[in-house]
Design a protein around this motif. Structure first.
Motif, PDB file in Angstrom:
ATOM      1  N   ASP A   8      -2.952   7.164   6.153  1.00  0.00           N
ATOM      2  CA  ASP A   8      -1.949   6.139   5.872  1.00  0.00           C
ATOM      3  C   ASP A   8      -0.617   6.633   6.421  1.00  0.00           C
ATOM      4  OD1 ASP A   8      -0.432   4.076   4.874  1.00  0.00           O
ATOM      5  OD2 ASP A   8      -0.772   4.543   2.765  1.00  0.00           O
ATOM      6  N   CYS A   9      -0.222   6.105   7.588  1.00  0.00           N
ATOM      7  CA  CYS A   9       0.987   6.565   8.243  1.00  0.00           C
ATOM      8  C   CYS A   9       2.228   6.152   7.443  1.00  0.00           C
ATOM      9  CB  CYS A   9       1.085   5.998   9.659  1.00  0.00           C
ATOM     10  SG  CYS A   9       2.580   6.540  10.524  1.00  0.00           S
ATOM     11  N   PRO A  10       3.080   7.103   7.108  1.00  0.00           N
ATOM     12  CA  PRO A  10       4.290   6.782   6.346  1.00  0.00           C
ATOM     13  C   PRO A  10       5.344   6.039   7.170  1.00  0.00           C
ATOM     14  CG  PRO A  10       4.267   9.112   6.900  1.00  0.00           C
ATOM     15  CD  PRO A  10       2.945   8.546   7.336  1.00  0.00           C
ATOM     16  N   GLU A  11       5.209   6.035   8.483  1.00  0.00           N
ATOM     17  CA  GLU A  11       6.192   5.366   9.345  1.00  0.00           C
ATOM     18  C   GLU A  11       5.808   3.924   9.676  1.00  0.00           C
ATOM     19  OE1 GLU A  11       9.221   6.469  10.425  1.00  0.00           O
ATOM     20  OE2 GLU A  11       8.876   8.155   9.091  1.00  0.00           O
ATOM     21  N   CYS A  12       4.579   3.704  10.136  1.00  0.00           N
ATOM     22  CA  CYS A  12       4.190   2.367  10.585  1.00  0.00           C
ATOM     23  C   CYS A  12       3.201   1.678   9.651  1.00  0.00           C
ATOM     24  CB  CYS A  12       3.628   2.419  12.004  1.00  0.00           C
ATOM     25  SG  CYS A  12       2.013   3.199  12.144  1.00  0.00           S
ATOM     26  N   SER A  13       2.785   2.364   8.605  1.00  0.00           N
ATOM     27  CA  SER A  13       1.898   1.821   7.569  1.00  0.00           C
ATOM     28  C   SER A  13       0.484   1.497   8.042  1.00  0.00           C
ATOM     29  CB  SER A  13       2.521   0.585   6.920  1.00  0.00           C
ATOM     30  OG  SER A  13       3.753   0.924   6.328  1.00  0.00           O
ATOM     31  N   VAL A  14       0.067   2.009   9.207  1.00  0.00           N
ATOM     32  CA  VAL A  14      -1.322   1.838   9.617  1.00  0.00           C
ATOM     33  C   VAL A  14      -2.198   2.593   8.616  1.00  0.00           C
ATOM     34  CG1 VAL A  14      -1.441   3.818  11.208  1.00  0.00           C
ATOM     35  CG2 VAL A  14      -2.938   1.883  11.552  1.00  0.00           C
ATOM     36  N   CYS A  31       0.715  10.264  14.635  1.00  0.00           N
ATOM     37  CA  CYS A  31       0.042   8.977  14.454  1.00  0.00           C
ATOM     38  C   CYS A  31      -0.370   8.419  15.811  1.00  0.00           C
ATOM     39  CB  CYS A  31       0.989   8.010  13.739  1.00  0.00           C
ATOM     40  SG  CYS A  31       0.332   6.325  13.584  1.00  0.00           S
ATOM     41  N   VAL A  32      -1.585   7.901  15.891  1.00  0.00           N
ATOM     42  CA  VAL A  32      -2.075   7.353  17.153  1.00  0.00           C
ATOM     43  C   VAL A  32      -1.381   6.046  17.526  1.00  0.00           C
ATOM     44  CG1 VAL A  32      -4.320   8.470  16.966  1.00  0.00           C
ATOM     45  CG2 VAL A  32      -4.016   6.186  16.021  1.00  0.00           C
ATOM     46  N   LEU A  33      -0.762   5.388  16.574  1.00  0.00           N
ATOM     47  CA  LEU A  33      -0.092   4.122  16.859  1.00  0.00           C
ATOM     48  C   LEU A  33       1.389   4.306  17.179  1.00  0.00           C
ATOM     49  CD1 LEU A  33      -0.606   1.073  16.982  1.00  0.00           C
ATOM     50  CD2 LEU A  33       0.066   0.952  14.588  1.00  0.00           C
ATOM     51  N   CYS A  34       2.096   5.071  16.337  1.00  0.00           N
ATOM     52  CA  CYS A  34       3.550   5.186  16.522  1.00  0.00           C
ATOM     53  C   CYS A  34       4.012   6.595  16.892  1.00  0.00           C
ATOM     54  CB  CYS A  34       4.275   4.712  15.256  1.00  0.00           C
ATOM     55  SG  CYS A  34       4.139   5.858  13.853  1.00  0.00           S
ATOM     56  N   GLN A  35       3.090   7.560  16.953  1.00  0.00           N
ATOM     57  CA  GLN A  35       3.360   8.958  17.318  1.00  0.00           C
ATOM     58  C   GLN A  35       4.246   9.706  16.317  1.00  0.00           C
ATOM     59  OE1 GLN A  35       3.644   6.525  20.063  1.00  0.00           O
ATOM     60  NE2 GLN A  35       1.466   6.960  20.203  1.00  0.00           N
ATOM     61  N   ALA A  36       4.421   9.155  15.111  1.00  0.00           N
ATOM     62  CA  ALA A  36       5.197   9.854  14.089  1.00  0.00           C
ATOM     63  C   ALA A  36       4.493  11.148  13.699  1.00  0.00           C
ATOM     64  CB  ALA A  36       5.371   8.983  12.854  1.00  0.00           C
ATOM     65  N   VAL A  37       5.263  12.198  13.492  1.00  0.00           N
ATOM     66  CA  VAL A  37       4.720  13.465  13.000  1.00  0.00           C
ATOM     67  C   VAL A  37       4.334  13.267  11.536  1.00  0.00           C
ATOM     68  CG1 VAL A  37       5.250  15.875  12.529  1.00  0.00           C
ATOM     69  CG2 VAL A  37       6.124  14.792  14.599  1.00  0.00           C
ATOM     70  N   VAL A  38       3.107  13.645  11.193  1.00  0.00           N
ATOM     71  CA  VAL A  38       2.623  13.482   9.821  1.00  0.00           C
ATOM     72  C   VAL A  38       2.076  14.794   9.303  1.00  0.00           C
ATOM     73  CG1 VAL A  38       2.113  11.029  10.127  1.00  0.00           C
ATOM     74  CG2 VAL A  38       0.326  12.704  10.536  1.00  0.00           C
ATOM     75  N   GLY A  39       2.026  14.917   7.994  1.00  0.00           N
ATOM     76  CA  GLY A  39       1.484  16.101   7.349  1.00  0.00           C
ATOM     77  C   GLY A  39       0.243  15.758   6.551  1.00  0.00           C
ATOM     78  N   PRO A  40      -0.304  16.740   5.866  1.00  0.00           N
ATOM     79  CA  PRO A  40      -1.522  16.541   5.089  1.00  0.00           C
ATOM     80  C   PRO A  40      -1.410  15.456   4.019  1.00  0.00           C
ATOM     81  CG  PRO A  40      -1.021  18.878   5.282  1.00  0.00           C
ATOM     82  CD  PRO A  40       0.145  18.131   5.845  1.00  0.00           C
TER      83      PRO A  40
END
Length: 51
Positions: A8-14, A31-40
């Motif tokens: 669940d991407c915190p940036e784009c909500s995918v 993220c594969v959609l918005c490229q936001a850096v995400v953690g565990p």
């Protein structure tokens, strides 16, 4: 059976189901959609309501 997670991407909500390999790739590349850096914390285990 491979490990399954819900991403669940915190940036784009995918929200999408992924396996352990894809989880690792998202943690490394974002993220594969918005490229936001995400953690565990962007991953959870799917609920087992389909039993």
């Amino acid at each position: 059976m491979s490990d399954e997670y819900v991403f669940d991407c915190p940036e784009c909500s995918v929200e999408v189901g992924v396996d352990a390999g894809i989880k690792s790739r998202i943690l490394d590349g974002g993220c594969v959609l918005c490229q936001a850096v995400v953690g565990p914390g962007a991953f959870s285990r799917p609920s087992s309501g389909d039993a």
